[in-house]
Design a protein around this motif. Sequence first.
Motif, PDB file in Angstrom:
ATOM      1  N   LYS A   1       0.592  -1.240  -0.054  1.00  0.00           N
ATOM      2  CA  LYS A   1      -0.007   0.194  -0.171  1.00  0.00           C
ATOM      3  C   LYS A   1       0.798   1.102  -0.073  1.00  0.00           C
ATOM      4  N   VAL A   2       1.887   1.417   0.752  1.00  0.00           N
ATOM      5  CA  VAL A   2       2.780   2.504   0.838  1.00  0.00           C
ATOM      6  C   VAL A   2       3.310   2.796  -0.500  1.00  0.00           C
ATOM      7  N   SER A   3       3.773   1.807  -1.263  1.00  0.00           N
ATOM      8  CA  SER A   3       4.413   2.028  -2.598  1.00  0.00           C
ATOM      9  C   SER A   3       3.455   2.392  -3.673  1.00  0.00           C
ATOM     10  N   ARG A   4       2.251   1.768  -3.456  1.00  0.00           N
ATOM     11  CA  ARG A   4       0.928   2.323  -4.451  1.00  0.00           C
ATOM     12  C   ARG A   4       0.703   3.710  -4.276  1.00  0.00           C
ATOM     13  N   GLU A   5       0.510   4.247  -2.904  1.00  0.00           N
ATOM     14  CA  GLU A   5       0.384   5.433  -2.479  1.00  0.00           C
ATOM     15  C   GLU A   5       1.286   6.504  -2.994  1.00  0.00           C
ATOM     16  N   LYS A   6       2.829   6.211  -2.825  1.00  0.00           N
ATOM     17  CA  LYS A   6       3.839   6.955  -3.210  1.00  0.00           C
ATOM     18  C   LYS A   6       3.780   7.210  -4.770  1.00  0.00           C
TER      19      LYS A   6
ATOM     20  N   ARG B   1       1.171   6.694  -6.730  1.00  0.00           N
ATOM     21  CA  ARG B   1      -0.132   7.694  -7.129  1.00  0.00           C
ATOM     22  C   ARG B   1       0.148   9.104  -6.866  1.00  0.00           C
ATOM     23  N   PHE B   2       0.822   9.343  -5.953  1.00  0.00           N
ATOM     24  CA  PHE B   2       1.150  10.739  -5.397  1.00  0.00           C
ATOM     25  C   PHE B   2       2.035  11.354  -6.526  1.00  0.00           C
TER      26      PHE B   2
END
Length: 130
Positions: free
Chosen positions: A63-68, A70-71
């Motif tokens: 999740k953390v990688s996806r959010e980064k 995405r951002f």
Amino acid sequence: MVIGQYEGKLGEKYQIAIPKKFREVLGEKLIITKGFEGCLVAIAEGNWKTVLEDVEGRPFTDKVSREKQRFILGNASSVELDGKGRFVLPEYLRKYAGITNEIVYVGIERFFEIWDRAKWEEQQKDLAQN
């Protein structure tokens, strides 16, 4: 290497001009995206992958990688500078960084940041107190 600080202004048609010293290192094709602490990040198109070093190769389920990603990727804009080193700064990036007039360009070795001057001064004040 991209280092140092330069000042600029947001033009009438929302154009900004990249400092010549930065253009000489990074070229005329840049990727601009949201950065951390309310600034924007600009990097040479050819060096784009270096912005994603810490998330590349991580599983999609992280999740953390996806959010980064995405951002950073979801907010990126590819720009080509005109003969004077200018381009139109997209509205969503202007709003995010709070850029209304005065700008500070900050060289960070392989890329540079674009700050609203008042935000930059506040950020520097906060760093000096830590």
